[in-house]
Design an enzyme around this catalytic site. Structure first.
Site, PDB file in Angstrom:
ATOM      1  N   HIS A 100       0.841  -1.195   0.000  1.00  0.00           N
ATOM      2  CA  HIS A 100       0.000   0.000   0.000  1.00  0.00           C
ATOM      3  C   HIS A 100       0.877   1.246   0.000  1.00  0.00           C
ATOM      4  CE1 HIS A 100      -2.868   3.039   1.406  1.00  0.00           C
ATOM      5  NE2 HIS A 100      -3.817   2.235   0.972  1.00  0.00           N
TER       6      HIS A 100
ATOM      7  N   GLU B  98      -3.515   2.288  -7.217  1.00  0.00           N
ATOM      8  CA  GLU B  98      -3.831   3.453  -6.383  1.00  0.00           C
ATOM      9  C   GLU B  98      -2.865   4.592  -6.699  1.00  0.00           C
ATOM     10  OE1 GLU B  98      -3.204   2.955  -2.226  1.00  0.00           O
ATOM     11  OE2 GLU B  98      -1.290   1.964  -2.493  1.00  0.00           O
TER      12      GLU B  98
END
Length: 246
Positions: A90, A159
């Site tokens: 992430h 992302e």
């Protein structure tokens, strides 16, 4: 993946066991009639053993299996606590220092323990010369080095860091998302093989809200979403799920 997938990354937004249990109970009731979409939840580690009724995952993991690593959580520990998937790489973890090599090791550890890795990739900024595509290619190639056998279980979440925290109007537009998804799919085909690459769901995460979720699904070419802040708001999260139903 036949169903679209929406993963709730709760981060540290929900930390009370009672609040988490209530959220899951209401989520199941409000989403019961939605077809063609599935919700997974990645709560803080401490909530994994107390939640039931949805697929649960970790927000990160250690590449170590055991030993003298204070504060680390292994893939086997996640699995024992009820996790079936884990978010790997992430952007917030990369900002804290996780390198491409760390992400590669974490992905291998997850796969080795039978935990589905949700591999996050994304650029900090888009460039007119397309340099951000090279960054995405590097992140994918490094993470998946020698991991061709993972295709059947791998999930990729795109992302774009620059789009996180923006309003739906200022976030990434569906056409830009679609262009990037096509590039990611081609890169996966080069690494894993075309047949295997087609099996990999590609999610989008970057200021996903009820206001833009429907157009991102219909025009962005994604298989679902990785949702951050909005996933801690039950009404918003359910609306995002509704946008993904078939």
């Amino acid at each position: 993946m036949k169903k679209r997938l929406v993963i709730a990354n709760w981060k540290m937004y929900i930390h009370s066991p009672d609040a988490a249990k209530k959220f899951i109970s209401l989520l199941k009731r409000k989403s019961a009639g939605l077809s063609g979409v599935e919700a997974w939840v990645a709560p803080p580690f401490t909530l994994l053993p107390v939640l039931k009724g949805v697929k649960l995952g970790g927000q990160t993991l250690s590449s170590y299996a055991d030993g003298a690593h204070t504060g680390e959580i292994s893939a086997a520990m996640l699995k024992a606590a009820g996790a079936t998937f884990v978010i790997v790489g992430h952007s917030e973890r990369r900002t804290l220092g996780d390198t491409n090599e760390d992400v590669h090791a974490q992905l291998a550890a997850a796969a080795g323990a039978g935990v589905v890795p949700v591999l996050c990739v994304g650029e900090t900024a888009r460039s007119a010369d397309g340099a951000h595509f090279s960054l995405l290619e590097e992140q994918l190639a490094s993470a998946l080095r020698g991991a061709q056998s993972l295709a059947a279980k791998l999930i990729v979440a795109y992302e774009p860091v620059w789009a996180i925290g923006k309003s739906a109007e200022d976030a990434m537009q569906p056409g830009e998302v679609e262009e990037t998804v096509i590039f990611i799919r081609k890169t996966l085909a080069n690494i894993l093989g075309r047949k295997e690459a087609l099996r990999v769901p590609i999610l989008y995460g970057g200021s996903v809200e009820p206001q833009n979720a429907a157009t991102l699904i219909t025009d962005g070419g994604v298989d679902g979403f990785l949702v951050g802040h909005a996933s801690a708001d039950l009404e918003q999260f359910v609306e995002i799920l509704k946008s993904c139903r078939k």
